[in-house]
Scaffold this motif. Structure first.
Motif, PDB file in Angstrom:
ATOM      1  N   GLU A  42      63.398  43.034  82.937  1.00 20.26           N
ATOM      2  CA  GLU A  42      63.546  44.517  82.894  1.00 20.26           C
ATOM      3  C   GLU A  42      64.380  44.907  81.724  1.00 20.26           C
ATOM      4  O   GLU A  42      63.999  45.735  81.076  1.00 20.26           O
ATOM      5  CB  GLU A  42      63.771  44.947  84.261  1.00 20.26           C
ATOM      6  N   ASP A  43      65.643  44.413  81.812  1.00 17.88           N
ATOM      7  CA  ASP A  43      66.641  44.631  80.814  1.00 17.88           C
ATOM      8  C   ASP A  43      66.174  44.538  79.508  1.00 17.88           C
ATOM      9  O   ASP A  43      66.437  45.305  78.697  1.00 17.88           O
ATOM     10  CB  ASP A  43      67.707  43.759  81.026  1.00 17.88           C
ATOM     11  N   GLU A  44      65.560  43.387  79.230  1.00 14.37           N
ATOM     12  CA  GLU A  44      65.120  43.154  77.588  1.00 14.37           C
ATOM     13  C   GLU A  44      64.018  44.173  77.512  1.00 14.37           C
ATOM     14  O   GLU A  44      64.027  44.583  76.283  1.00 14.37           O
ATOM     15  CB  GLU A  44      64.455  41.657  77.662  1.00 14.37           C
ATOM     16  N   PHE A  45      62.975  44.338  78.157  1.00 13.81           N
ATOM     17  CA  PHE A  45      61.901  45.426  78.008  1.00 13.81           C
ATOM     18  C   PHE A  45      62.617  46.805  77.909  1.00 13.81           C
ATOM     19  O   PHE A  45      62.324  47.652  76.721  1.00 13.81           O
ATOM     20  CB  PHE A  45      61.209  45.549  79.055  1.00 13.81           C
ATOM     21  N   ASP A  46      63.398  47.098  78.653  1.00 11.90           N
ATOM     22  CA  ASP A  46      64.241  48.562  78.735  1.00 11.90           C
ATOM     23  C   ASP A  46      64.964  48.522  77.181  1.00 11.90           C
ATOM     24  O   ASP A  46      65.013  49.569  76.487  1.00 11.90           O
ATOM     25  CB  ASP A  46      65.180  48.459  79.524  1.00 11.90           C
ATOM     26  N   ARG A  47      65.666  47.490  76.810  1.00  9.17           N
ATOM     27  CA  ARG A  47      66.372  47.580  75.633  1.00  9.17           C
ATOM     28  C   ARG A  47      65.841  47.444  74.422  1.00  9.17           C
ATOM     29  O   ARG A  47      65.719  48.602  73.425  1.00  9.17           O
ATOM     30  CB  ARG A  47      67.365  46.247  75.479  1.00  9.17           C
ATOM     31  N   GLN A  48      64.418  46.689  74.300  1.00 11.49           N
ATOM     32  CA  GLN A  48      63.850  46.492  73.051  1.00 11.49           C
ATOM     33  C   GLN A  48      62.578  47.443  72.946  1.00 11.49           C
ATOM     34  O   GLN A  48      62.337  47.670  71.713  1.00 11.49           O
ATOM     35  CB  GLN A  48      63.182  45.367  73.110  1.00 11.49           C
ATOM     36  N   HIS A  49      62.224  48.104  74.054  1.00 15.37           N
ATOM     37  CA  HIS A  49      61.050  48.987  73.945  1.00 15.37           C
ATOM     38  C   HIS A  49      61.300  50.464  74.322  1.00 15.37           C
ATOM     39  O   HIS A  49      60.466  51.443  74.265  1.00 15.37           O
ATOM     40  CB  HIS A  49      59.841  48.429  74.635  1.00 15.37           C
ATOM     41  N   ILE A  50      62.368  50.722  74.989  1.00 18.89           N
ATOM     42  CA  ILE A  50      62.748  51.831  75.582  1.00 18.89           C
ATOM     43  C   ILE A  50      63.932  52.374  74.985  1.00 18.89           C
ATOM     44  O   ILE A  50      63.789  53.524  74.237  1.00 18.89           O
ATOM     45  CB  ILE A  50      62.641  52.076  77.018  1.00 18.89           C
ATOM     46  N   HIS A  51      64.766  52.070  75.352  1.00 18.37           N
ATOM     47  CA  HIS A  51      66.153  52.724  74.851  1.00 18.37           C
ATOM     48  C   HIS A  51      66.317  52.455  73.522  1.00 18.37           C
ATOM     49  O   HIS A  51      66.781  53.752  72.673  1.00 18.37           O
ATOM     50  CB  HIS A  51      67.479  51.915  75.563  1.00 18.37           C
ATOM     51  N   GLY A  52      65.930  51.467  72.664  1.00 19.07           N
ATOM     52  CA  GLY A  52      66.114  51.536  71.309  1.00 19.07           C
ATOM     53  C   GLY A  52      65.074  52.547  70.751  1.00 19.07           C
ATOM     54  O   GLY A  52      65.103  53.464  70.192  1.00 19.07           O
ATOM     55  N   PRO A  53      63.658  51.922  70.242  1.00 17.14           N
ATOM     56  CA  PRO A  53      62.775  52.506  69.725  1.00 17.14           C
ATOM     57  C   PRO A  53      62.303  53.781  70.213  1.00 17.14           C
ATOM     58  O   PRO A  53      62.089  54.746  69.275  1.00 17.14           O
ATOM     59  CB  PRO A  53      61.723  51.478  69.647  1.00 17.14           C
ATOM     60  N   PHE A  54      61.663  54.038  71.349  1.00 14.73           N
ATOM     61  CA  PHE A  54      61.261  55.240  71.949  1.00 14.73           C
ATOM     62  C   PHE A  54      62.347  56.326  71.993  1.00 14.73           C
ATOM     63  O   PHE A  54      61.711  57.484  71.613  1.00 14.73           O
ATOM     64  CB  PHE A  54      60.441  54.821  73.230  1.00 14.73           C
ATOM     65  N   LYS A  55      63.422  56.020  72.337  1.00 13.51           N
ATOM     66  CA  LYS A  55      64.574  56.949  72.410  1.00 13.51           C
ATOM     67  C   LYS A  55      64.825  57.656  71.074  1.00 13.51           C
ATOM     68  O   LYS A  55      65.224  58.667  70.747  1.00 13.51           O
ATOM     69  CB  LYS A  55      65.686  56.690  73.520  1.00 13.51           C
ATOM     70  N   ASN A  56      65.143  56.472  70.349  1.00 18.10           N
ATOM     71  CA  ASN A  56      65.569  56.915  69.020  1.00 18.10           C
ATOM     72  C   ASN A  56      64.376  57.151  67.859  1.00 18.10           C
ATOM     73  O   ASN A  56      64.656  57.728  66.830  1.00 18.10           O
ATOM     74  CB  ASN A  56      66.615  55.670  68.329  1.00 18.10           C
ATOM     75  N   GLY A  57      63.322  57.046  68.020  1.00 16.08           N
ATOM     76  CA  GLY A  57      62.136  57.010  67.303  1.00 16.08           C
ATOM     77  C   GLY A  57      61.556  55.479  66.550  1.00 16.08           C
ATOM     78  O   GLY A  57      62.457  55.082  66.152  1.00 16.08           O
ATOM     79  N   PHE A  58      60.399  55.678  66.826  1.00 22.80           N
ATOM     80  CA  PHE A  58      59.588  54.333  66.247  1.00 22.80           C
ATOM     81  C   PHE A  58      58.582  54.991  65.302  1.00 22.80           C
ATOM     82  O   PHE A  58      57.620  55.660  65.800  1.00 22.80           O
ATOM     83  CB  PHE A  58      59.121  53.577  67.120  1.00 22.80           C
TER      84      PHE A  58
END
Length: 105
Positions: A42-58
């Motif tokens: 969950e942590d890895e998914f959250d960090r790599q696909h939610i907190h980083g890219p989707f919150k900051n913009g992809f």
């Protein structure tokens, strides 16, 4: 063998809106198996696909996919739900794969 749930079924089940569907599609994660296997925790998914890219913009193909700060907790819940369901489906499917009858030398 267990059948796979389609991406459309998964998005309907988790009530994912168009922004989430478009984001996952842009990331190449519109196949539930790919979604299930993109992160081990969950942590890895959250960090790599939610907190980083989707919150900051992809950005892909000139389109930026980004969740607003206000909607981030809801998007996170839906994305985590989708990932967990995809992992559950994948695990069930792999548990029913028959052993190969091919002998290896």
């Amino acid at each position: 063998m267990a059948t796979s749930r389609s991406f459309e079924d998964l998005t309907n089940f988790t009530e994912a809106g168009p922004d989430i569907v478009d984001y996952l599609t842009a990331r190449g994660l519109s196949n539930p198996a790919n979604l299930a296997l993109v992160a081990a925790t969950e942590d890895e998914f959250d960090r790599q696909h939610i907190h980083g890219p989707f919150k900051n913009g992809f950005t892909r193909a000139g389109v930026t996919h980004q969740v607003s700060a206000e909607d981030a907790p809801y998007a996170r819940a839906i994305l985590m739900h989708m990932w967990m369901e995809a992992r559950r489906d994948w695990s069930a499917r792999m548990a029913t794969v028959p052993a190969s009858s091919v002998a290896f030398p």
